[in-house]
Design an enzyme around this catalytic site. Structure first.
Site, PDB file in Angstrom:
ATOM      1  N   ILE A   1     -17.233  -3.720  13.570  1.00  0.00           N
ATOM      2  CA  ILE A   1     -16.603  -2.788  14.518  1.00  0.00           C
ATOM      3  C   ILE A   1     -16.239  -3.560  15.788  1.00  0.00           C
ATOM      4  CG2 ILE A   1     -17.051  -0.778  16.016  1.00  0.00           C
ATOM      5  CD1 ILE A   1     -16.605   0.086  13.173  1.00  0.00           C
TER       6      ILE A   1
ATOM      7  N   PHE B   1       0.818  -1.215   0.000  1.00  0.00           N
ATOM      8  CA  PHE B   1       0.000   0.000   0.000  1.00  0.00           C
ATOM      9  C   PHE B   1       0.861   1.278   0.000  1.00  0.00           C
ATOM     10  CE2 PHE B   1      -2.132   2.787   3.402  1.00  0.00           C
ATOM     11  CZ  PHE B   1      -2.725   3.643   2.470  1.00  0.00           C
TER      12      PHE B   1
ATOM     13  N   HIS C   1      -6.321  -4.850  22.527  1.00  0.00           N
ATOM     14  CA  HIS C   1      -6.614  -3.727  21.618  1.00  0.00           C
ATOM     15  C   HIS C   1      -6.128  -2.385  22.205  1.00  0.00           C
ATOM     16  CE1 HIS C   1     -10.013  -2.210  18.715  1.00  0.00           C
ATOM     17  NE2 HIS C   1      -8.858  -1.588  18.515  1.00  0.00           N
TER      18      HIS C   1
ATOM     19  N   PRO D   1      -7.936  -8.931  20.887  1.00  0.00           N
ATOM     20  CA  PRO D   1      -7.188  -9.077  22.149  1.00  0.00           C
ATOM     21  C   PRO D   1      -6.106  -7.998  22.278  1.00  0.00           C
ATOM     22  CG  PRO D   1      -7.134 -11.121  20.842  1.00  0.00           C
ATOM     23  CD  PRO D   1      -7.764 -10.074  19.984  1.00  0.00           C
TER      24      PRO D   1
ATOM     25  N   TYR E   1       2.752  -7.402  16.278  1.00  0.00           N
ATOM     26  CA  TYR E   1       3.132  -6.480  15.193  1.00  0.00           C
ATOM     27  C   TYR E   1       3.984  -5.328  15.736  1.00  0.00           C
ATOM     28  CZ  TYR E   1       2.759  -2.452  12.065  1.00  0.00           C
ATOM     29  OH  TYR E   1       3.058  -1.347  11.303  1.00  0.00           O
ATOM     30  N   SER E   2       3.454  -4.618  16.730  1.00  0.00           N
ATOM     31  CA  SER E   2       4.190  -3.433  17.190  1.00  0.00           C
ATOM     32  C   SER E   2       5.500  -3.821  17.880  1.00  0.00           C
ATOM     33  CB  SER E   2       3.317  -2.546  18.082  1.00  0.00           C
ATOM     34  OG  SER E   2       2.735  -3.273  19.126  1.00  0.00           O
ATOM     35  N   ALA E   3       5.512  -5.006  18.540  1.00  0.00           N
ATOM     36  CA  ALA E   3       6.763  -5.456  19.168  1.00  0.00           C
ATOM     37  C   ALA E   3       7.817  -5.738  18.104  1.00  0.00           C
ATOM     38  CB  ALA E   3       6.508  -6.708  20.010  1.00  0.00           C
TER      39      ALA E   3
ATOM     40  N   ASN F   1      -2.299   5.040   8.167  1.00  0.00           N
ATOM     41  CA  ASN F   1      -2.446   5.598   6.814  1.00  0.00           C
ATOM     42  C   ASN F   1      -3.761   5.147   6.185  1.00  0.00           C
ATOM     43  OD1 ASN F   1       0.718   6.066   5.202  1.00  0.00           O
ATOM     44  ND2 ASN F   1       0.407   5.955   7.387  1.00  0.00           N
TER      45      ASN F   1
ATOM     46  N   LYS G   1       7.959  -4.341  15.132  1.00  0.00           N
ATOM     47  CA  LYS G   1       8.389  -3.051  14.560  1.00  0.00           C
ATOM     48  C   LYS G   1       9.333  -2.343  15.545  1.00  0.00           C
ATOM     49  CE  LYS G   1       7.353  -1.291  11.154  1.00  0.00           C
ATOM     50  NZ  LYS G   1       7.894  -1.400   9.776  1.00  0.00           N
TER      51      LYS G   1
ATOM     52  N   THR H   1       6.167   2.849  12.830  1.00  0.00           N
ATOM     53  CA  THR H   1       4.788   3.139  13.217  1.00  0.00           C
ATOM     54  C   THR H   1       4.715   3.787  14.596  1.00  0.00           C
ATOM     55  OG1 THR H   1       2.743   2.016  13.883  1.00  0.00           O
ATOM     56  CG2 THR H   1       4.722   0.705  13.950  1.00  0.00           C
ATOM     57  N   ASP H   2       3.622   4.519  14.828  1.00  0.00           N
ATOM     58  CA  ASP H   2       3.392   5.071  16.174  1.00  0.00           C
ATOM     59  C   ASP H   2       2.996   3.974  17.162  1.00  0.00           C
ATOM     60  OD1 ASP H   2       0.836   4.494  15.224  1.00  0.00           O
ATOM     61  OD2 ASP H   2      -0.026   6.462  15.690  1.00  0.00           O
ATOM     62  N   GLU H   3       2.671   2.769  16.630  1.00  0.00           N
ATOM     63  CA  GLU H   3       2.192   1.699  17.516  1.00  0.00           C
ATOM     64  C   GLU H   3       3.288   1.198  18.457  1.00  0.00           C
ATOM     65  OE1 GLU H   3      -0.472  -1.157  15.736  1.00  0.00           O
ATOM     66  OE2 GLU H   3      -1.051   0.264  14.189  1.00  0.00           O
TER      67      GLU H   3
HETATM   68  P1  NAD Z   1       1.452  -3.639   3.272  1.00  0.00           P
HETATM   69  O1  NAD Z   1       1.150  -4.829   4.122  1.00  0.00           O
HETATM   70  O2  NAD Z   1       0.388  -3.055   2.417  1.00  0.00           O
HETATM   71  O3  NAD Z   1       2.678  -3.977   2.285  1.00  0.00           O
HETATM   72  C1  NAD Z   1       3.828  -4.636   2.728  1.00  0.00           C
HETATM   73  C2  NAD Z   1       4.658  -4.997   1.492  1.00  0.00           C
HETATM   74  O4  NAD Z   1       5.855  -5.655   1.946  1.00  0.00           O
HETATM   75  C3  NAD Z   1       3.947  -5.959   0.529  1.00  0.00           C
HETATM   76  O5  NAD Z   1       4.129  -5.540  -0.801  1.00  0.00           O
HETATM   77  C4  NAD Z   1       4.651  -7.283   0.778  1.00  0.00           C
HETATM   78  O6  NAD Z   1       4.661  -8.137  -0.368  1.00  0.00           O
HETATM   79  C5  NAD Z   1       6.054  -6.817   1.159  1.00  0.00           C
HETATM   80  N1  NAD Z   1       6.754  -7.804   1.993  1.00  0.00           N
HETATM   81  C6  NAD Z   1       6.276  -8.443   3.100  1.00  0.00           C
HETATM   82  N2  NAD Z   1       7.201  -9.295   3.563  1.00  0.00           N
HETATM   83  C7  NAD Z   1       8.284  -9.194   2.751  1.00  0.00           C
HETATM   84  C8  NAD Z   1       9.551  -9.817   2.729  1.00  0.00           C
HETATM   85  N3  NAD Z   1       9.897 -10.741   3.647  1.00  0.00           N
HETATM   86  N4  NAD Z   1      10.431  -9.461   1.774  1.00  0.00           N
HETATM   87  C9  NAD Z   1      10.092  -8.527   0.826  1.00  0.00           C
HETATM   88  N5  NAD Z   1       8.897  -7.922   0.788  1.00  0.00           N
HETATM   89  C10 NAD Z   1       7.999  -8.261   1.742  1.00  0.00           C
HETATM   90  O7  NAD Z   1       2.061  -2.565   4.266  1.00  0.00           O
HETATM   91  P2  NAD Z   1       1.881  -0.982   4.277  1.00  0.00           P
HETATM   92  O8  NAD Z   1       0.601  -0.653   4.928  1.00  0.00           O
HETATM   93  O9  NAD Z   1       2.187  -0.439   2.939  1.00  0.00           O
HETATM   94  O10 NAD Z   1       3.046  -0.566   5.285  1.00  0.00           O
HETATM   95  C11 NAD Z   1       4.349  -0.267   4.819  1.00  0.00           C
HETATM   96  C12 NAD Z   1       5.236   0.045   6.018  1.00  0.00           C
HETATM   97  O11 NAD Z   1       4.693   1.133   6.744  1.00  0.00           O
HETATM   98  C13 NAD Z   1       5.374  -1.112   7.008  1.00  0.00           C
HETATM   99  O12 NAD Z   1       6.701  -1.156   7.443  1.00  0.00           O
HETATM  100  C14 NAD Z   1       4.441  -0.718   8.135  1.00  0.00           C
HETATM  101  O13 NAD Z   1       4.881  -1.254   9.367  1.00  0.00           O
HETATM  102  C15 NAD Z   1       4.547   0.789   8.102  1.00  0.00           C
HETATM  103  N6  NAD Z   1       3.366   1.493   8.613  1.00  0.00           N
HETATM  104  C16 NAD Z   1       2.142   1.274   8.039  1.00  0.00           C
HETATM  105  C17 NAD Z   1       1.042   1.970   8.510  1.00  0.00           C
HETATM  106  C18 NAD Z   1      -0.325   1.797   7.891  1.00  0.00           C
HETATM  107  O14 NAD Z   1      -1.282   2.427   8.367  1.00  0.00           O
HETATM  108  N7  NAD Z   1      -0.490   1.020   6.856  1.00  0.00           N
HETATM  109  C19 NAD Z   1       1.177   2.874   9.571  1.00  0.00           C
HETATM  110  C20 NAD Z   1       2.435   3.050  10.137  1.00  0.00           C
HETATM  111  C21 NAD Z   1       3.530   2.362   9.638  1.00  0.00           C
HETATM  112  P1  TYD Z   2      -6.486  -1.333  11.611  1.00  0.00           P
HETATM  113  O1  TYD Z   2      -6.940  -0.691  10.360  1.00  0.00           O
HETATM  114  O2  TYD Z   2      -6.344  -2.814  11.655  1.00  0.00           O
HETATM  115  O3  TYD Z   2      -5.131  -0.617  12.044  1.00  0.00           O
HETATM  116  P2  TYD Z   2      -4.320  -0.722  13.469  1.00  0.00           P
HETATM  117  O4  TYD Z   2      -4.802  -1.894  14.216  1.00  0.00           O
HETATM  118  O5  TYD Z   2      -2.921  -0.889  12.988  1.00  0.00           O
HETATM  119  O6  TYD Z   2      -4.559   0.574  14.157  1.00  0.00           O
HETATM  120  O7  TYD Z   2      -7.499  -0.933  12.768  1.00  0.00           O
HETATM  121  C1  TYD Z   2      -7.806   0.420  13.024  1.00  0.00           C
HETATM  122  C2  TYD Z   2      -8.807   0.451  14.156  1.00  0.00           C
HETATM  123  O8  TYD Z   2     -10.043  -0.148  13.709  1.00  0.00           O
HETATM  124  C3  TYD Z   2      -8.385  -0.360  15.355  1.00  0.00           C
HETATM  125  O9  TYD Z   2      -8.876   0.278  16.543  1.00  0.00           O
HETATM  126  C4  TYD Z   2      -9.087  -1.691  15.183  1.00  0.00           C
HETATM  127  C5  TYD Z   2     -10.367  -1.295  14.510  1.00  0.00           C
HETATM  128  N1  TYD Z   2     -10.953  -2.304  13.606  1.00  0.00           N
HETATM  129  C6  TYD Z   2     -12.315  -2.645  13.723  1.00  0.00           C
HETATM  130  O10 TYD Z   2     -13.043  -2.110  14.584  1.00  0.00           O
HETATM  131  N2  TYD Z   2     -12.822  -3.566  12.866  1.00  0.00           N
HETATM  132  C7  TYD Z   2     -12.058  -4.179  11.917  1.00  0.00           C
HETATM  133  O11 TYD Z   2     -12.584  -5.040  11.168  1.00  0.00           O
HETATM  134  C8  TYD Z   2     -10.684  -3.813  11.795  1.00  0.00           C
HETATM  135  C9  TYD Z   2      -9.798  -4.456  10.766  1.00  0.00           C
HETATM  136  C10 TYD Z   2     -10.177  -2.865  12.660  1.00  0.00           C
END
Ligand code: NAD
Ligand code: TYD
Length: 337
Positions: free
Chosen positions: A206, A11, A277, A275, A150-152, A180, A154, A123-125
């Protein structure tokens, strides 16, 4: 300049590549991506034939592949990760492998190849959870307190990146950004899931009481923040990046989307809570604003409307994604509906 972008088929990575090629057409980009369930080369269709762009399918945990991709690279922008909290609860090992070990393999290769910058997208997580109804926000001095696998994982990768700066002098920068949203987001995260579910006439699941708060950052604002850090950031520093939102909870987000799509609140369905959350995230992005002059461009409402429009107009993109593995994941996570 030549950039290695990891996870560029995901993404944020694909949005970043599209943004970078548009704004820096003379730079070369190598996209290293394993193409897990979250990687999708459709996101990059419009630039796949660009002479300055190349794609390498490979795993960041594989030192040989990484080393080959790292040749003559100036900047590494590291997005590749397992990124979904719910999946990390079901399958933590993959998260440790990619997010911790994969980052370490990249760091080793970056040192060996003398890259000019290793930018780590985090991430902020990693900061844990804030209480509802107070004004505290995360900033660069907040202690780490990750609470999900996940956050651990990261947090582990952030620590490694910082260690490679202190120990080997690798020129690193880090961004810790909030949630994002925008085009090409895999429809497992709440905003893309909610929009596409309504478009399919399904309900929005939700978790718990729905009063969980996230800080929302439009993906292009995030790409601009990374650009600012690559161009003007101080080596060895981390920057918090957030959006123009003030404590909007998940229920309010769902209601906004429902309103934009002209539906009613019967589309909301309360389901079992996640769990561990995290209750609330909020980001103080004054450091990147004051030091690098970055700030988000538009409000949540404006970006949300644009995002809903994008999913409405790009049905074939998300319909293709919501098949196969996605269906199996959805059933396991939410049950049949
Ligand atoms: P995403 O899950 O959409 O994409 C992850 C990409 O990494 C995919 O294209 C996947 O094929 C590739 N990938 C996974 N494992 C791999 C490996 N072992 N080798 C090579 N490629 C691999 O993730 P995203 O939402 O685009 O997030 C990108 C980065 O931003 C991540 O590091 C995530 O922790 C960080 N981030 C995301 C968010 C968010 O809201 N999406 C928020 C804060 C930080
Ligand atoms: P998510 O988009 O999974 O991001 P993150 O857990 O990394 O913050 O979730 C955003 C918020 O929405 C989080 O509080 C969990 C909640 N959520 C739901 O309520 N229902 C859902 O189906 C999902 C995926 C998330």
């Amino acid at each position: 300049m030549k950039l290695l972008v990891t996870g560029g088929a995901g993404f944020i990575g694909s949005n970043f590549i599209l943004y970078w090629i548009k704004n820096h057409p003379d730079d070369k980009i190598v996209n290293l991506d394993k193409l897990t369930y979250a990687g999708n080369l459709e996101n990059l269709k419009e630039i796949e034939k660009n002479q300055n762009y190349s794609f390498v399918r490979g795993d960041i945990c594989d030192a040989k592949t990484v080393n080959n991709a790292m040749q003559e690279i100036d900047f590494v922008v590291h997005f590749a990760a397992e990124s979904h909290v719910d999946r990390s609860i079901a399958e933590p090992a993959t998260f440790v492998m990619t997010n911790v070990i994969g980052t370490q393999v990249l760091l080793d290769s970056a040192v060996k190849n003398n890259v000019k910058r290793f930018h780590h997208v985090s991430t902020d997580e990693v900061f844990g959870s804030l209480e509802l109804n107070n004004s505290n926000k995360f900033n660069e001095r907040t202690n780490y307190n990750p609470r999900s696998p996940y956050s651990a994982s990261k947090a582990g990768s952030d620590y490694l990146v910082r260690a490679y700066f202190s120990t080997y002098g690798l020129p690193i920068t880090v961004t810790n950004c909030s949630n994002n949203f925008g085009p090409y987001q895999f429809p497992e995260k709440i905003i893309s899931l909610a929009i596409t579910n309504i478009l399919e006439n399904k309900k929005i699941p939700i978790y718990g009481d729905g009063l969980y708060v996230r800080d929302w950052l439009y993906v292009e604002d995030h790409c601009r923040a990374i650009e600012a850090v690559l161009q003007k950031g101080k080596i060895g520093e981390a920057y918090c990046v957030g959006g123009l939102t003030e404590d909007i909870n998940n229920l309010e987000i769902a209601k906004k989307i429902i309103k934009i799509l002209g539906k009613d609140e019967s589309y909301i369905e309360f389901v079992k809570d996640r769990p561990g959350h995290d209750r609330r995230y909020a980001v103080d992005w004054s450091k990147i604003k004051n030091e690098l002059g970055w700030q988000p461009l538009y409000s949540l409402d404006e970006w949300l409307e644009k995002t809903v429009k994008w999913y409405t107009e790009n049905e074939s993109w998300w319909k293709a994604v919501k098949t196969g593995e996605y269906q199996r994941y959805y059933e396991k996570q939410y049950g049949r509906n």
